[in-house]
Motif scaffolding. Structure first.
Motif, mmCIF file in Angstrom:
data_model
loop_
_atom_site.group_PDB
_atom_site.id
_atom_site.type_symbol
_atom_site.label_atom_id
_atom_site.label_comp_id
_atom_site.label_asym_id
_atom_site.label_seq_id
_atom_site.Cartn_x
_atom_site.Cartn_y
_atom_site.Cartn_z
ATOM 1 N N MET A 255 44.243 32.830 14.157
ATOM 2 C CA MET A 255 43.847 34.011 12.923
ATOM 3 C C MET A 255 43.211 35.038 13.601
ATOM 4 S SD MET A 255 40.971 31.852 9.699
ATOM 5 C CE MET A 255 39.250 32.351 10.597
ATOM 6 N N THR A 256 42.750 35.758 13.159
ATOM 7 C CA THR A 256 42.098 36.966 13.379
ATOM 8 C C THR A 256 40.454 37.489 13.050
ATOM 9 O OG1 THR A 256 43.915 38.543 14.664
ATOM 10 C CG2 THR A 256 41.675 39.612 14.769
ATOM 11 N N VAL A 257 39.680 37.130 13.869
ATOM 12 C CA VAL A 257 38.721 37.639 12.786
ATOM 13 C C VAL A 257 37.472 38.585 13.958
ATOM 14 C CG1 VAL A 257 37.782 35.201 12.864
ATOM 15 C CG2 VAL A 257 36.929 35.905 14.541
ATOM 16 N N SER A 258 36.498 39.086 12.846
ATOM 17 C CA SER A 258 35.679 40.579 13.957
ATOM 18 C C SER A 258 35.011 39.960 15.409
ATOM 19 C CB SER A 258 35.511 41.681 12.547
ATOM 20 O OG SER A 258 34.410 41.000 11.265
ATOM 21 N N ASN A 259 34.282 38.899 14.737
ATOM 22 C CA ASN A 259 32.676 38.407 15.829
ATOM 23 C C ASN A 259 33.390 37.332 16.040
ATOM 24 O OD1 ASN A 259 30.151 37.549 16.160
ATOM 25 N ND2 ASN A 259 29.712 39.981 15.591
ATOM 26 N N MET A 260 33.261 36.751 17.485
ATOM 27 C CA MET A 260 33.818 35.957 17.763
ATOM 28 C C MET A 260 32.215 34.700 17.144
ATOM 29 S SD MET A 260 35.131 33.473 18.581
ATOM 30 C CE MET A 260 37.055 33.731 20.012
ATOM 31 N N ASP A 261 30.660 35.302 17.395
ATOM 32 C CA ASP A 261 29.394 34.925 17.523
ATOM 33 C C ASP A 261 29.255 33.957 16.325
ATOM 34 O OD1 ASP A 261 28.556 34.438 20.750
ATOM 35 O OD2 ASP A 261 28.323 36.270 19.828
ATOM 36 N N ARG A 262 29.337 34.528 14.588
ATOM 37 C CA ARG A 262 29.594 34.956 13.706
ATOM 38 C C ARG A 262 30.535 33.793 12.998
ATOM 39 N NH1 ARG A 262 30.357 40.120 9.672
ATOM 40 N NH2 ARG A 262 32.537 39.601 10.278
ATOM 41 N N ALA A 263 31.659 33.804 13.727
ATOM 42 C CA ALA A 263 33.331 33.097 12.936
ATOM 43 C C ALA A 263 32.553 31.337 13.292
ATOM 44 C CB ALA A 263 34.920 33.768 13.171
ATOM 45 N N ILE A 264 32.185 31.750 14.428
ATOM 46 C CA ILE A 264 31.774 29.993 15.444
ATOM 47 C C ILE A 264 31.070 29.358 14.367
ATOM 48 C CG2 ILE A 264 30.995 28.598 16.866
ATOM 49 C CD1 ILE A 264 33.071 30.344 18.788
ATOM 50 N N ARG A 265 29.590 30.083 14.373
ATOM 51 C CA ARG A 265 28.572 29.813 13.706
ATOM 52 C C ARG A 265 28.800 29.483 12.420
ATOM 53 N NH1 ARG A 265 25.993 33.935 15.718
ATOM 54 N NH2 ARG A 265 26.302 35.441 14.091
ATOM 55 N N PHE A 266 30.276 30.528 11.376
ATOM 56 C CA PHE A 266 30.214 29.796 10.071
ATOM 57 C C PHE A 266 30.950 28.609 10.036
ATOM 58 C CE2 PHE A 266 34.005 30.093 7.003
ATOM 59 C CZ PHE A 266 33.229 29.770 5.931
ATOM 60 N N TYR A 267 31.982 28.878 10.958
ATOM 61 C CA TYR A 267 33.208 27.653 10.946
ATOM 62 C C TYR A 267 32.391 26.275 11.136
ATOM 63 C CZ TYR A 267 37.010 30.524 9.305
ATOM 64 O OH TYR A 267 37.318 31.148 8.280
ATOM 65 N N CYS A 268 31.819 26.702 11.916
ATOM 66 C CA CYS A 268 30.954 25.585 12.809
ATOM 67 C C CYS A 268 30.201 24.746 12.338
ATOM 68 C CB CYS A 268 31.000 24.761 14.114
ATOM 69 S SG CYS A 268 32.282 25.231 15.566
ATOM 70 N N GLU A 269 29.113 25.644 12.100
ATOM 71 C CA GLU A 269 27.585 24.945 11.787
ATOM 72 C C GLU A 269 27.811 25.199 10.364
ATOM 73 O OE1 GLU A 269 24.622 28.246 13.412
ATOM 74 O OE2 GLU A 269 25.442 27.939 15.524
ATOM 75 N N LEU A 270 28.283 25.737 9.162
ATOM 76 C CA LEU A 270 28.440 25.749 7.892
ATOM 77 C C LEU A 270 29.429 24.269 7.341
ATOM 78 C CD1 LEU A 270 27.418 29.145 6.194
ATOM 79 C CD2 LEU A 270 26.488 26.890 6.824
ATOM 80 N N ILE B 249 40.913 31.154 16.755
ATOM 81 C CA ILE B 249 40.657 32.261 16.059
ATOM 82 C C ILE B 249 40.221 32.761 17.077
ATOM 83 C CG2 ILE B 249 38.853 31.598 14.036
ATOM 84 C CD1 ILE B 249 36.721 31.134 15.666
ATOM 85 N N VAL B 250 40.852 34.609 17.517
ATOM 86 C CA VAL B 250 40.372 35.514 18.300
ATOM 87 C C VAL B 250 39.950 36.581 18.176
ATOM 88 C CG1 VAL B 250 42.075 36.903 19.485
ATOM 89 C CG2 VAL B 250 42.799 35.011 19.106
ATOM 90 N N ALA B 251 38.868 36.879 18.345
ATOM 91 C CA ALA B 251 38.422 38.295 18.242
ATOM 92 C C ALA B 251 38.899 39.264 19.436
ATOM 93 C CB ALA B 251 36.971 38.225 18.426
#
Length: 132
Positions: free
Chosen positions: A10-25, A54-56
């Motif tokens: 899937m495509t995301v708009s911001n890699m750092d934010r996506a990684i924080r959401f999927y990994c940390e949360l 995920i691709v940003a």
């Protein structure tokens, strides 16, 4: 012969934010992150039984749109948890966008309880719990 489920991309708009959401949360584990020649970023997150790719894009991406009921497409991603209520409460406290609070599943033959939230780009995430 099929060996297993591999990944969803899937495509995301911001890699750092996506990684924080999927990994940390949500509890996924970062397996690989790298920059592509075109400036886009790519990451593979391990979900325990398959990966989330995920691709940003270098220039960002527009928010996701829900798939209408009469349109083919990916409706949501589902992750399995031991306790949906506990996971949901933690996500709610973190300020995650809530779509549907925990409830008993409509398909009790497969799942006991579900809840729905949105990732930072608006993609629907289902939290699922099986009967113990």
């Amino acid at each position: 012969m099929l060996k297993s489920f591999e990944h969803v991309g899937m495509t995301v708009s911001n890699m750092d934010r996506a990684i924080r959401f999927y990994c940390e949360l949500l509890g996924l584990t970062l397996h690989l992150r790298k920059k592509m020649d075109d400036g886009a970023e790519l990451a593979f997150l391990d979900a325990g039984g398959g990966m989330l790719e995920i691709v940003a894009p270098a220039n960002g991406a527009k928010p996701a749109m829900d798939v209408p009921d009469d349109t083919a497409g990916l409706r949501h991603l589902t992750f399995l948890y031991e306790d949906v209520d506990h996971t949901f409460a933690r996500l709610e406290m973190a300020g995650v966008d809530i779509k549907e609070r925990p409830r008993f599943a409509y398909n009790p033959e497969v799942l006991e309880k579900v809840a729905f939230v949105r990732d930072p780009d608006g993609i629907i995430i289902e939290l699922a719990q099986r009967k113990t």
